[in-house]
Design an enzyme around this catalytic site. Structure first.
Site, PDB file in Angstrom:
ATOM      1  N   GLU A  44       0.511  -1.381   0.080  1.00 35.22           N
ATOM      2  CA  GLU A  44       0.250   0.422  -0.113  1.00 35.22           C
ATOM      3  C   GLU A  44       0.687   0.771  -0.404  1.00 35.22           C
ATOM      4  OE1 GLU A  44      -3.548   1.769   3.035  1.00 35.22           O
ATOM      5  OE2 GLU A  44      -2.002   0.182   3.391  1.00 35.22           O
ATOM      6  N   LYS A 113      -9.432   3.349  -2.298  1.00 37.80           N
ATOM      7  CA  LYS A 113      -9.896   2.383  -0.722  1.00 37.80           C
ATOM      8  C   LYS A 113     -10.875   2.801  -0.890  1.00 37.80           C
ATOM      9  CE  LYS A 113      -7.797   0.892   3.260  1.00 37.80           C
ATOM     10  NZ  LYS A 113      -6.138   1.310   4.407  1.00 37.80           N
ATOM     11  N   CYS A 174      -6.058  -3.410   2.091  1.00 39.06           N
ATOM     12  CA  CYS A 174      -5.476  -3.394   3.484  1.00 39.06           C
ATOM     13  C   CYS A 174      -6.893  -2.842   4.477  1.00 39.06           C
ATOM     14  CB  CYS A 174      -4.629  -2.304   4.124  1.00 39.06           C
ATOM     15  SG  CYS A 174      -3.611  -2.765   5.802  1.00 39.06           S
ATOM     16  N   SER A 356      22.765  -0.666  32.910  1.00 39.39           N
ATOM     17  CA  SER A 356      22.858  -0.590  34.541  1.00 39.39           C
ATOM     18  C   SER A 356      23.347  -2.126  34.556  1.00 39.39           C
ATOM     19  CB  SER A 356      21.659   0.294  34.875  1.00 39.39           C
ATOM     20  OG  SER A 356      20.412  -1.349  34.804  1.00 39.39           O
TER      21      SER A 356
END
Length: 730
Positions: A44, A113, A174, A356
């Site tokens: 897309e 779309k 999509c 750390s």
């Protein structure tokens, strides 16, 4: 037989880098043609990159996309192959997210779309309009320069499909696949056999199965060839698009691309038999009946055959086992690939991490180590782009390049242990051992002198010197002294990142990596502008529980055995003095466990629970061991500190998105940051419920133990339904 060879692809696009994106598109089409594919599907918005965001509002973005498309069509890339190419298009006064279907140097059809993604990380309605005219195709006038170059004035625009002489092909973009009534249902009844899904889908832990089930379900009962293409990589923001392009035939996966990779272009090819689709559909009576009374969908006729007849030399793609990564592998490979893209595209020369010796910073270090291993492996596999990037970043000369991950890490990764009088020898040793295992350039720095100087300055200005709580100081003094240490580490980290390359005669700068996790961010258990403040954070959306599981996995699979000891150690900030009768522990400081934080986070975000709904749900989950009053106290404690610290989310370091309950304030979890932290109305409602239940505690506990559901109330029964399956609930 009607044999059809198709190609879909993973592309590592970069938002607004048109040269990069066009190169990848051309490369993918060339590779598809080389293997004989006659359909090529790309992701897309592949010309612009999916993550352009408000750049989509600029006319330049649309114009440049047309220019790139013109360059593709004027060459021979689309000769003999149907190419579906994603780009934004303006029609009239509306902007659409489109797939442009091209064949033989012409635009056959433009498919806008119809259903836009507009939740979670997605904001497509901010930039695009949905196409609403489902009943017809309209004529779209091409821009003058495109029309002149292609000798084509207009093109069909809208919802429809392409009818070749021997099959029908349609796009489904999509989000449309995941709607209640997806287009492929109607298209299948109209005879469409090949579906092209161009996607921009990001990685999230344990999400891939949901996506693949949708592809399988789309063709299991309707038949069809479902092609899926996705972006892969970091295209400029917090998301990592996780590829996994695939081809599904009649509900079975016959080709699958990688989910995580350093490759810029990956083409996935399948040889399919469309007669198998026709045969399945013909055997389903209900399909035949519904097809006979279907709503007609418009089509565009293309007088070409794209299928081949039966040929023993053309082997069919067989169903294959779907490749899933474990969550531990997802944590290693997803953020590792995201870091590589960020590093090579940012112009930086490497990373610097305050290490750390605790679980979080060690997880980040292991992910960087994994990244180095992936780079060396990809170079060994012959990837010239990864090799070129590694040579540039690692400052290799005389034809040399990375062949050992530890040697490569030494060139591009600094770790710094910034100890104080409150730090233990155990964490100092763990940090050093892990750094040696990974290969980083490790420094051991004591910050006591800087802390003392600041405290002396404060005493000169105010006449007072703060003390820790264990030494008789107040809570305000205690917190202030911890914050001084934390913030000094942030300042020192950025100073080292900018100047250490200069010290070692290297070019550029180093990116500072953060290491706060999603649970600490949710609770606000971090100092504003401490070492959680960095350039980027690969674990900022990953839970503490998942990180600890990852550490155990990485100790065995990445070769960093010291991670097992680090994971086993109790989490501590080491910001207060260690005494024989006192040792600072994270969960004690927070007043809740990391496991509880994960539960709160999921209920708050995923199940959309406010304080009252969360209380009701947790009465079912914890009712066997806690009274309603105790549950209420826990919920109140969480919401009090969540709301007090919500302002910290506004400055949270940009983090890799991996978890569905992330409190990230930029786009995913949009809420206020100034709260009434007393929550008077909500807490009063909880108190009323507790009083009502106190008279019936025994019956209540029996219902909770039996997994019964509650009556009334928003979100009720969520925990009871999910508690039996950790993956489904908590």
């Amino acid at each position: 037989m009607r044999l059809l060879k198709v190609a879909t692809c993973n592309l590592n696009q970069w938002a607004m880098d048109f040269d990069c994106n066009l190169k990848h598109i051309k490369d993918s089409i060339t590779r598809a043609k080389e293997v004989g594919a006659v359909i090529r599907l790309g992701p897309e918005l592949e010309i612009t990159g999916y993550g352009c965001e408000d750049h989509f509002l600029e006319l330049d973005t649309v114009n440049h996309a047309w220019e790139c498309l013109k360059e593709i069509l004027l060459g021979d890339w689309t000769d003999g192959i149907l190419c579906s190419i994603g780009m934004p298009i303006i029609r009239g006064s509306e902007r659409y997210n489109c797939q442009v279907l091209c064949f033989n140097r012409k635009i056959v059809m433009i498919r806008p779309k119809m259903w836009l993604a507009n939740d979670g990380n997605y904001r497509e309605l901010r930039w695009f309009t949905t196409w609403k005219q489902k009943d017809q195709l309209v004529e779209f006038q091409l821009p003058p320069e495109i029309s002149e170059a292609l000798s084509q004035t207009s093109v069909p625009f809208g919802y429809g499909y392409i009818q070749f002489l021997d099959t029908a092909v349609a796009a489904e973009i999509c989000e449309e696949l995941f709607t209640p009534n997806p287009p492929h249902t109607e298209l299948a009844l109209n005879g469409v056999e090949v579906f092209l899904n161009a996607s921009g889908s990001h990685h999230q832990l344990r999400k891939l199965d949901l996506r693949l089930r949708a592809f399988i379900g789309a063709t299991h009962t309707r038949g069809g060839v479902y092609m899926y293409s996705n972006h892969q990589g970091c295209d400029g923001a917090r998301l990592y698009y996780d590829g996994c392009s695939c081809v599904v035939v009649n509900g079975e996966v016959v080709a699958q691309g990688s989910q995580f990779s350093l490759k810029d272009v990956e083409v996935v090819v399948a040889q399919v038999d469309l007669d198998a689709v026709a045969s399945l559909r013909g055997s389903i009576s209900s399909f035949q009946e519904q097809a006979s009374c279907k709503t007609k969908v418009s089509s565009v006729a293309v007088p070409y055959n794209i299928c081949k007849p039966f040929n023993l030399k053309m082997l069919l793609s067989s169903p294959q086992k779907i490749m899933y990564h474990s969550p531990e592998e997802e944590i290693a490979f997803g953020p590792g690939c995201w870091l590589w893209d960020y590093l090579r595209r940012s112009g930086a020369s490497g990373f610097l991490l305050p290490l750390s010796g605790g679980a979080d910073s060690s997880s980040v270090a292991a992910i960087v180590g994994c990244m180095c291993q992936l780079v060396v492996k990809e170079i060994a596999n012959g990837d010239e782009q990864v090799k070129a990037d590694a040579i540039r970043i690692g400052n290799y000369t005389d034809g040399k390049f990375p062949t050992d991950s530890k040697e490569f890490a030494k060139r591009i990764f600094y770790t710094v242990y910034m100890g104080s009088e409150n730090s233990s020898e155990a964490t100092k040793t763990r940090a050093k051992v892990l750094a040696d295992e990974i290969g980083s350039w490790h420094l051991d720095v004591c910050i006591d002198g800087v802390v003392s100087s600041l405290l002396s300055l404060f005493q000169t200005v105010t006449g007072k010197r703060p003390r820790y709580k264990v030494d008789g100081g107040s809570s305000v003094e205690n917190l202030g002294l911890q914050n001084i240490q934390a913030r000094i580490r942030m300042v020192l980290a950025f100073m080292l990142a900018s100047l250490l390359p200069w010290v070692h005669n290297k070019k550029g700068f180093y990116l500072v990596l953060g290491s706060s996790n999603v649970d600490e961010a949710l609770r606000g258990y971090l100092t504003k502008y401490d070492c959680s403040a960095a350039d980027i954070n690969p674990i900022g959306s990953i839970s503490k529980q998942d990180l600890r599981t990852f550490l155990r996995w990485a100790a065995n699979h990445l070769g960093y055995s010291s991670l097992a000891e680090i994971e086993a150690a109790p989490p501590t900030a080491e910001l207060e003095p260690i005494r024989s009768n006192y040792s600072q522990l994270d969960e004690v400081d927070m007043g809740m466990t990391y496991e509880e934080l994960s539960v709160y986070g999921r209920l708050r975000k995923i199940f959309r629970c406010g304080p009252v709904s969360m209380f009701k749900n947790l009465c079912y989950k914890w009712g066997a061991t806690l009274t309603p009053s105790e549950v209420a106290d826990k919920v109140k404690h969480f919401f009090k500190y969540y709301s007090i610290n919500r302002h910290k989310m506004t400055v949270l370091t940009p983090s890799y998105h991996a978890e569905s309950y992330s409190p990230e304030d930029n786009r995913f979890d949009l809420r206020q940051f100034l709260y009434n932290a007393r929550w008077p109305y909500q807490f009063r409602k909880m108190d009323e419920l507790v009083q009502e239940m106190n008279g019936d505690t025994v019956a209540f506990k029996e219902t909770g133990e039996d997994g019964g559901t509650a009556a009334g109330g928003g979100g009720m029964g969520v925990v009871a339904a999910a508690s039996g399956n950790p993956k489904a609930g908590f």
